[in-house]
Design a protein around this motif. Structure first.
Motif, mmCIF file in Angstrom:
data_model
loop_
_atom_site.group_PDB
_atom_site.id
_atom_site.type_symbol
_atom_site.label_atom_id
_atom_site.label_comp_id
_atom_site.label_asym_id
_atom_site.label_seq_id
_atom_site.Cartn_x
_atom_site.Cartn_y
_atom_site.Cartn_z
ATOM 1 N N ALA A 199 0.830 -1.207 0.000
ATOM 2 C CA ALA A 199 0.000 0.000 0.000
ATOM 3 C C ALA A 199 0.865 1.258 0.000
ATOM 4 O O ALA A 199 0.572 2.229 -0.724
ATOM 5 C CB ALA A 199 -0.934 -0.011 1.203
ATOM 6 N N GLU A 200 1.923 1.258 0.793
ATOM 7 C CA GLU A 200 2.795 2.432 0.823
ATOM 8 C C GLU A 200 3.553 2.589 -0.490
ATOM 9 O O GLU A 200 3.797 3.703 -0.952
ATOM 10 C CB GLU A 200 3.745 2.352 2.011
ATOM 11 C CG GLU A 200 3.024 2.603 3.328
ATOM 12 C CD GLU A 200 3.930 2.555 4.547
ATOM 13 O OE1 GLU A 200 5.172 2.408 4.392
ATOM 14 O OE2 GLU A 200 3.405 2.666 5.667
ATOM 15 N N ALA A 201 3.940 1.462 -1.119
ATOM 16 C CA ALA A 201 4.625 1.556 -2.401
ATOM 17 C C ALA A 201 3.679 2.039 -3.502
ATOM 18 O O ALA A 201 4.084 2.809 -4.382
ATOM 19 C CB ALA A 201 5.229 0.203 -2.769
ATOM 20 N N VAL A 202 2.430 1.594 -3.468
ATOM 21 C CA VAL A 202 1.441 2.087 -4.435
ATOM 22 C C VAL A 202 1.287 3.601 -4.301
ATOM 23 O O VAL A 202 1.262 4.336 -5.301
ATOM 24 C CB VAL A 202 0.086 1.377 -4.222
ATOM 25 C CG1 VAL A 202 -1.032 2.098 -4.977
ATOM 26 C CG2 VAL A 202 0.179 -0.077 -4.684
ATOM 27 N N ASP A 203 1.206 4.082 -3.069
ATOM 28 C CA ASP A 203 1.106 5.523 -2.853
ATOM 29 C C ASP A 203 2.384 6.229 -3.295
ATOM 30 O O ASP A 203 2.330 7.331 -3.860
ATOM 31 C CB ASP A 203 0.834 5.812 -1.382
ATOM 32 C CG ASP A 203 0.701 7.298 -1.109
ATOM 33 O OD1 ASP A 203 -0.358 7.877 -1.444
ATOM 34 O OD2 ASP A 203 1.664 7.900 -0.586
ATOM 35 N N ALA A 204 3.535 5.600 -3.053
ATOM 36 C CA ALA A 204 4.808 6.214 -3.419
ATOM 37 C C ALA A 204 4.897 6.454 -4.918
ATOM 38 O O ALA A 204 5.251 7.557 -5.372
ATOM 39 C CB ALA A 204 5.968 5.342 -2.946
ATOM 40 N N VAL A 205 4.588 5.436 -5.696
ATOM 41 C CA VAL A 205 4.724 5.600 -7.138
ATOM 42 C C VAL A 205 3.675 6.560 -7.677
ATOM 43 O O VAL A 205 3.941 7.352 -8.593
ATOM 44 C CB VAL A 205 4.676 4.239 -7.854
ATOM 45 C CG1 VAL A 205 3.301 3.612 -7.785
ATOM 46 C CG2 VAL A 205 5.123 4.378 -9.298
ATOM 47 N N ALA A 206 2.462 6.545 -7.108
ATOM 48 C CA ALA A 206 1.434 7.482 -7.552
ATOM 49 C C ALA A 206 1.801 8.923 -7.214
ATOM 50 O O ALA A 206 1.425 9.852 -7.933
ATOM 51 C CB ALA A 206 0.089 7.115 -6.918
ATOM 52 N N SER A 207 2.553 9.105 -6.124
ATOM 53 C CA SER A 207 2.951 10.445 -5.702
ATOM 54 C C SER A 207 4.174 10.961 -6.439
ATOM 55 O O SER A 207 4.423 12.166 -6.460
ATOM 56 C CB SER A 207 3.234 10.455 -4.190
ATOM 57 O OG SER A 207 2.080 10.093 -3.459
ATOM 58 N N GLY A 208 4.990 10.068 -7.010
ATOM 59 C CA GLY A 208 6.156 10.498 -7.760
ATOM 60 C C GLY A 208 7.488 9.997 -7.260
ATOM 61 O O GLY A 208 8.534 10.395 -7.782
ATOM 62 N N PHE A 209 7.508 9.117 -6.249
ATOM 63 C CA PHE A 209 8.779 8.533 -5.809
ATOM 64 C C PHE A 209 9.316 7.609 -6.902
ATOM 65 O O PHE A 209 8.555 6.973 -7.633
ATOM 66 C CB PHE A 209 8.601 7.739 -4.518
ATOM 67 C CG PHE A 209 8.519 8.602 -3.287
ATOM 68 C CD1 PHE A 209 9.669 9.007 -2.627
ATOM 69 C CD2 PHE A 209 7.282 9.016 -2.792
ATOM 70 C CE1 PHE A 209 9.599 9.800 -1.496
ATOM 71 C CE2 PHE A 209 7.193 9.811 -1.664
ATOM 72 C CZ PHE A 209 8.355 10.215 -1.009
ATOM 73 N N ALA A 210 10.640 7.532 -6.984
ATOM 74 C CA ALA A 210 11.288 6.716 -8.005
ATOM 75 C C ALA A 210 11.641 5.334 -7.505
ATOM 76 O O ALA A 210 11.863 4.415 -8.308
ATOM 77 C CB ALA A 210 12.553 7.414 -8.500
ATOM 78 N N ALA A 211 11.734 5.154 -6.190
ATOM 79 C CA ALA A 211 12.153 3.868 -5.621
ATOM 80 C C ALA A 211 11.743 3.817 -4.162
ATOM 81 O O ALA A 211 11.397 4.842 -3.558
ATOM 82 C CB ALA A 211 13.668 3.678 -5.757
#
Length: 305
Positions: A199-211
């Motif tokens: 869930a946190e990774a899904v939010d990360a990529v949707a927000s713009g994190f690269a990794a």
């Protein structure tokens, strides 16, 4: 001379540097490994960790070395050991305004630095750190941040981040984005909470994190699956971009009852970039399905790097 842009990810797996027997296994399971000379290594094992770094080389193109913080007794010894290796990407923990000069490699050029903003001073210094030519990415950490504030926990009873941690996460992401640098999301410390990792990774990529950084091999699959766009998302993005090409004036248009403008086209382009990049790292495992991820035990000590 500036280092090359940071392209590692999406799953970056920590491995204690005093466990060289686990270096290769950790690298085989992730997109890149972070050999840790800092928090994962007890004080009386620091020298053994540096010896392991020198004696057990792995692919430098997919390796980051986390040294001890600037001003700590171990920092200079870490850099001295690093000079005897081929590793050229360094993670600098507790980065803040004390980081005033480049970390120089043996050839005289700067190391590529991932600045880890994990204190109150580090989060406030994130824009200045991101602007440095030797800093190739920003990362953030919740636990050291809360400790620097005198707090006791980065997460609320429901498992979500407290407001101050969410603020720091956003501040680091914005600072990196404003400087055109990638941002790396923090680790999830609950080893068995694969749903929370994803869930946190899904939010990360949707927000713009690269990794996203990982502390257990089982988290790698969850992160990679989150960063890999679904077939439906790829098809939708492709359809959107194809429709834009059919529009002669390049302006706003409607598709399936929705307004489409420039920002939405850039979102679609980002989806296709991720789809093309997620399987390109040599030796890295393919993203697993949600069912496969859920079946992986996260509490197997034999699998921990």
């Amino acid at each position: 001379m500036s280092p090359a842009p940071f392209t590692l990810g999406p799953a970056l797996l920590f491995c204690p540097a005093d466990r060289p027997d686990r270096y290769a296994k950790a690298l085989a399971r992730a997109d890149a490994v972070i050999l840790d000379l800092e928090d994962a290594v007890a004080a009386d094992h620091k020298e053994a960790a540096r010896e392991g770094l020198l004696a057990h080389a792995i692919d430098p193109a997919r390796t980051i070395v986390r040294v001890n913080p600037v001003g700590s007794p171990e920092h200079d010894a870490d850099l001295a050991a690093l000079a005897g290796t081929e590793y050229r990407t360094v993670m600098l923990p507790k980065a803040d305004g004390r980081f005033v000069g480049p970390l120089l490699a043996p050839d005289g050029g700067p190391y590529a630095v991932v600045a880890l903003c994990e204190t109150a001073a580090g989060v406030l210094a994130a824009p200045a750190l991101a602007a440095r030519p030797d800093v190739v990415a920003l990362a953030w950490g919740a636990e050291d941040l809360v400790a620097s504030l005198g707090g006791t926990s980065s997460r609320a009873p429901d498992g979500g981040y407290r407001d101050v941690a969410r603020h720091a996460r956003s501040a680091v992401l914005l600072a990196a984005g404003a400087a055109g640098k990638p941002a790396i999301d923090a680790v999830h410390l609950d080893l068995d909470d694969l749903d929370g990792v994803r869930a946190e990774a899904v939010d990360a990529v949707a927000s713009g994190f690269a990794a996203t950084m990982c502390v257990h091999p089982a988290h790698v699959g969850a992160v990679r699956a989150a960063y890999a766009p679904s077939d439906a998302a790829v098809a939708e993005a492709s359809e959107l971009l194809a429709a834009a090409e059919r529009e002669s004036d390049g302006g706003v248009f409607a598709l399936a009852g929705h307004m489409v403008d420039g920002p939405l086209l850039r979102h679609a382009e980002a989806v296709l970039r991720r789809a093309g990049a997620v399987r390109t790292t040599p030796g890295a495992p393919a993203a697993a399905s949600g069912e496969q991820i859920a079946a992986q035990p996260a509490n197997d000590e034999g699998d921990r790097p």
